[in-house]
Design an enzyme around this catalytic site. Sequence first.
Site, PDB file in Angstrom:
ATOM      1  N   CYS A 192       6.281  -9.940   1.833  1.00  0.00           N
ATOM      2  CA  CYS A 192       5.785  -9.710   0.476  1.00  0.00           C
ATOM      3  C   CYS A 192       6.036 -10.926  -0.423  1.00  0.00           C
ATOM      4  O   CYS A 192       7.176 -11.371  -0.576  1.00  0.00           O
ATOM      5  CB  CYS A 192       6.529  -8.499  -0.060  1.00  0.00           C
ATOM      6  SG  CYS A 192       6.028  -7.981  -1.676  1.00  0.00           S
ATOM      7  N   CYS A 217      -0.672 -12.530  -1.810  1.00  0.00           N
ATOM      8  CA  CYS A 217      -0.195 -11.143  -1.723  1.00  0.00           C
ATOM      9  C   CYS A 217      -0.640 -10.650  -0.351  1.00  0.00           C
ATOM     10  O   CYS A 217      -1.806 -10.815   0.031  1.00  0.00           O
ATOM     11  CB  CYS A 217      -0.833 -10.297  -2.830  1.00  0.00           C
ATOM     12  SG  CYS A 217      -0.603  -8.518  -2.610  1.00  0.00           S
TER      13      CYS A 217
END
Length: 272
Positions: A75, A189
């Site tokens: 992440c 992302c």
Amino acid sequence: MSRRNNPVGILDSGIGGFSVLKQVQRLLPEENILYFGDGAHVPYGNHPEQTIVALSRYMFEFMEQHQVKVLLVGCNTISCVTEQCVDLVSCPVFNAVQAGVNGALSGGGERVGVISTVFTHSCQTYPRQLMAQGDRGLKVCSRGCPNLASLVEHNLGSGEGMDRVEQELRRELGELVEQEKIQCCVLGCTHYSLVSDRIQKLFPHLTLVDPAQEMARNLASYLRGNDLTREGGGKGRVTIYTTGEVKEYTLRANQVGLERVEQICSYPALEI
Ligand code: DGL
């Protein structure tokens, strides 16, 4: 004692890190993988920093309890606060942002775009690192997208839902392409990597940088260079823990095409 037969840990706010998991399976099929997705709190990118740090520390503790040999912070949002969590683990930690920066600098052109969550954008970690490590003429345009990760998380495989994802992509990325004339774009992302083929169709001339691929390559060379690849032969298996819905994770794991998923288990969410 060597940890070489321990699993590789991958964490993410949700299913986005499946993009990293898939790349790791492709390059290192023999490895066992332990994945944690915090489905109860996704999306992270709209939370304040102190909440993201608390949630991330919870996942780092989980990984340490399970003795992973390397931790991949898939992440990007968590990668921006990794410094505030690394005290909890005794293994090496690889983060997505450095992987994305390396990918963009090796052949991305002079005008680089970064699309990410609002939090990652507000940290400006990508632009700072790209400007510090890139050539003088480099121009970096970062954009925070408040809705995109969540739309991908809950709409993979749904025709109507993916139309909304495309609409959002056109709006968010269109401006960077048309007005800022970016030549390459970092998918800052993990969720966006899951729809990279759609992004490429919408913007066929744009070079896409997927940190997931770079992370898997770095991991492979680290494990091989340090005699840390799993012994015993055979293919590795995947264990997934989530604070979200096991049913949804099972569906998403299939849609993304993960292989050798042995178990998908529920894990209590941190109360915030
Ligand atoms: N997938 C995550 C990232 O790479 C964050 C998405 C979210 O939870 O907002 O930044």
